[in-house]
Design an enzyme around this catalytic site. Sequence first.
Site, PDB file in Angstrom:
ATOM      1  N   PRO A 111       0.778  -1.128  -0.153  1.00  0.00           N
ATOM      2  CA  PRO A 111      -0.109   0.037  -0.097  1.00  0.00           C
ATOM      3  C   PRO A 111       0.848   1.336  -0.015  1.00  0.00           C
ATOM      4  CG  PRO A 111       0.177  -1.024   2.160  1.00  0.00           C
ATOM      5  CD  PRO A 111       0.917  -1.963   1.421  1.00  0.00           C
ATOM      6  N   MET A 112       0.429   2.282  -0.723  1.00  0.00           N
ATOM      7  CA  MET A 112       1.394   3.413  -0.906  1.00  0.00           C
ATOM      8  C   MET A 112       0.230   4.656  -0.991  1.00  0.00           C
ATOM      9  SD  MET A 112       4.974   2.488  -2.843  1.00  0.00           S
ATOM     10  CE  MET A 112       5.337   4.085  -2.855  1.00  0.00           C
ATOM     11  N   GLU A 113      -0.083   5.186   0.070  1.00  0.00           N
ATOM     12  CA  GLU A 113      -0.786   6.529  -0.005  1.00  0.00           C
ATOM     13  C   GLU A 113      -0.487   7.577  -0.879  1.00  0.00           C
ATOM     14  OE1 GLU A 113      -0.772   9.221   3.108  1.00  0.00           O
ATOM     15  OE2 GLU A 113      -2.621  10.052   2.601  1.00  0.00           O
ATOM     16  N   GLN A 124      -7.073  -1.724   3.838  1.00  0.00           N
ATOM     17  CA  GLN A 124      -6.365  -1.560   5.010  1.00  0.00           C
ATOM     18  C   GLN A 124      -7.265  -0.409   5.864  1.00  0.00           C
ATOM     19  OE1 GLN A 124      -2.623   1.041   5.144  1.00  0.00           O
ATOM     20  NE2 GLN A 124      -1.594  -0.938   5.662  1.00  0.00           N
ATOM     21  N   CYS A 140       2.382   2.966  10.083  1.00  0.00           N
ATOM     22  CA  CYS A 140       2.472   4.496   9.397  1.00  0.00           C
ATOM     23  C   CYS A 140       3.491   5.370  10.560  1.00  0.00           C
ATOM     24  CB  CYS A 140       1.300   5.103   9.292  1.00  0.00           C
ATOM     25  SG  CYS A 140       0.964   6.664   8.814  1.00  0.00           S
ATOM     26  N   LYS A 188       0.266  -5.288   9.244  1.00  0.00           N
ATOM     27  CA  LYS A 188       1.373  -4.611   8.477  1.00  0.00           C
ATOM     28  C   LYS A 188       1.900  -3.681   9.588  1.00  0.00           C
ATOM     29  CE  LYS A 188       3.140  -2.571   4.264  1.00  0.00           C
ATOM     30  NZ  LYS A 188       3.608  -1.113   5.004  1.00  0.00           N
ATOM     31  N   ASN A 212       8.833  -7.461   3.936  1.00  0.00           N
ATOM     32  CA  ASN A 212       8.880  -5.953   3.250  1.00  0.00           C
ATOM     33  C   ASN A 212      10.085  -5.012   3.479  1.00  0.00           C
ATOM     34  OD1 ASN A 212       7.116  -3.107   3.637  1.00  0.00           O
ATOM     35  ND2 ASN A 212       7.387  -3.863   1.547  1.00  0.00           N
ATOM     36  N   GLY A 213      10.395  -4.359   2.240  1.00  0.00           N
ATOM     37  CA  GLY A 213      11.374  -3.056   2.528  1.00  0.00           C
ATOM     38  C   GLY A 213      12.780  -3.291   1.745  1.00  0.00           C
ATOM     39  N   ARG A 228       7.894   0.436  -3.807  1.00  0.00           N
ATOM     40  CA  ARG A 228       8.701   1.540  -4.426  1.00  0.00           C
ATOM     41  C   ARG A 228       9.332   0.664  -5.673  1.00  0.00           C
ATOM     42  NH1 ARG A 228      12.416   3.996  -0.258  1.00  0.00           N
ATOM     43  NH2 ARG A 228      12.096   1.668   0.417  1.00  0.00           N
TER      44      ARG A 228
HETATM   45  C1  LIG Z   1       4.426   7.333  -0.622  1.00  0.00           C
HETATM   46  C2  LIG Z   1       4.424   6.225   0.436  1.00  0.00           C
HETATM   47  C3  LIG Z   1       3.167   5.842   0.984  1.00  0.00           C
HETATM   48  C4  LIG Z   1       2.808   4.725   2.010  1.00  0.00           C
HETATM   49  N1  LIG Z   1       1.527   4.782   2.167  1.00  0.00           N
HETATM   50  C5  LIG Z   1       1.398   3.424   3.047  1.00  0.00           C
HETATM   51  C6  LIG Z   1       0.158   3.006   3.389  1.00  0.00           C
HETATM   52  O1  LIG Z   1      -0.874   3.745   3.160  1.00  0.00           O
HETATM   53  N2  LIG Z   1       0.021   2.111   4.469  1.00  0.00           N
HETATM   54  C7  LIG Z   1       0.969   1.083   4.770  1.00  0.00           C
HETATM   55  O2  LIG Z   1       0.742   0.419   5.442  1.00  0.00           O
HETATM   56  N3  LIG Z   1       2.202   1.560   4.335  1.00  0.00           N
HETATM   57  C8  LIG Z   1       2.383   2.616   3.504  1.00  0.00           C
HETATM   58  N4  LIG Z   1       3.606   2.741   2.942  1.00  0.00           N
HETATM   59  C9  LIG Z   1       4.595   1.812   3.495  1.00  0.00           C
HETATM   60  C10 LIG Z   1       4.890   0.805   2.344  1.00  0.00           C
HETATM   61  O3  LIG Z   1       3.928  -0.052   2.146  1.00  0.00           O
HETATM   62  C11 LIG Z   1       6.239  -0.211   2.389  1.00  0.00           C
HETATM   63  O4  LIG Z   1       6.273  -0.627   3.771  1.00  0.00           O
HETATM   64  C12 LIG Z   1       7.578   0.913   2.208  1.00  0.00           C
HETATM   65  O5  LIG Z   1       7.497   1.738   1.113  1.00  0.00           O
HETATM   66  C13 LIG Z   1       8.780  -0.279   2.237  1.00  0.00           C
HETATM   67  O6  LIG Z   1       8.417  -1.039   1.140  1.00  0.00           O
HETATM   68  P1  LIG Z   1       9.422  -0.827  -0.029  1.00  0.00           P
HETATM   69  O7  LIG Z   1      10.670  -0.589   0.237  1.00  0.00           O
HETATM   70  O8  LIG Z   1       9.237  -1.993  -1.117  1.00  0.00           O
HETATM   71  O9  LIG Z   1       8.737   0.325  -0.783  1.00  0.00           O
HETATM   72  C14 LIG Z   1       4.008   3.925   2.141  1.00  0.00           C
HETATM   73  C15 LIG Z   1       5.290   4.119   1.611  1.00  0.00           C
HETATM   74  C16 LIG Z   1       5.586   5.341   0.804  1.00  0.00           C
HETATM   75  C17 LIG Z   1       6.805   5.542   0.338  1.00  0.00           C
END
Ligand SMILES: Cc1cc2nc3c(=O)[nH]c(=O)nc-3n(C[C@H](O)[C@H](O)[C@H](O)COP(=O)(O)O)c2cc1C
Length: 308
Positions: A7-9, A68, A98, A139, A199-200, A224
Amino acid sequence: MRVFLAPMEGVVDYLMRDLLTSLGGIDLCITEFVRVVDQLLPARVFYRLCPELHQHGRTHAGVPVRVQLLGQHPEWLATNAQRAVELGSPGIDLNFGCPARTVNNSRGGAILLTEPEGLYRIVAAVRSAVPNGFPVSVKMRLGYEDKTLALENACAVASAGATEIIVHARTKTEGYRPPAHWHWLAKIKSVIQIPLIANGEIWTDEDARQCQILSHCHDLMIGRGALALPNLPAVIKKQQSPINWSQIKDLLWQYTTYDLQHEKSRYYPHRIKQWLGYLRLQHPEAQCLFERIKRLKTTDEIVEIIKG
Ligand SMILES: Cc1cc2nc3c(=O)[nH]c(=O)nc-3n(C[C@H](O)[C@H](O)[C@H](O)COP(=O)(O)O)c2cc1C
């Protein structure tokens, strides 16, 4: 092995979910968070963040999309979880990660990781409100300021009845700064019996394999990395070749035509720049395109250039 789209807001909304799941390799999407305070939210709030509820909670490619929720009151989270499932969500995900100050100040998101009993109460309430057979996932991060409660938090969540746990392998204080501490996930995995999803910081096929080795997790969640290389899930899962720039240009155009047909099109200039911001991490051509549009303000000007 399963691959979840993170999820990415403000970034991964239904248009992006549709586009990315059309490329294959994604088993599940999780929506941007629905903020729950002290009321039962109207159905329109759920439909706005998850229009896939109108199509049995699936993207057009048939990939399930789980709603979520983010909040701190067990009863209100439970009531809203029940509503989301009634509206068609194939399960519920709870956000305990968050890092936003405003959210944490009102005791939502990652701050909950300082209190395992609180996590237990929330998950137990949501689990009992959501019918059996519908997953309730969590999460979370490795902790708030440090990792001392990582195992206790995971055990609390598992014993409260969560179906699976997704862990972003960093604390709230570590934010999004590399590295992600994948080896910590192996410690968590050794104390819980439910599936753990790592994740990450997974940007490449090689990262995915390294993460699996260090975390002892088969299942991965990618955020990302999938924006920087849109078919990364299929590269990891199906050994597909990374898509090339010409295919990405087609995707940018597809995204543009999608976006302009929807009511959120006023955000198009911001959103296309944001996506190019991720694409340029993997594709030098995206950097050139970004340079050409970064000062443009209107949709029409940008569309002319994207159309190329
Ligand atoms: C711009 C942005 C918005 C995000 N929004 C949410 C969200 O709404 N809910 C959530 O659980 N995590 C959110 N995350 C975290 C991501 O889901 C993820 O855990 C984090 O980016 C690490 O994973 P990645 O390295 O694959 O990006 C957000 C991350 C970013 C960068």
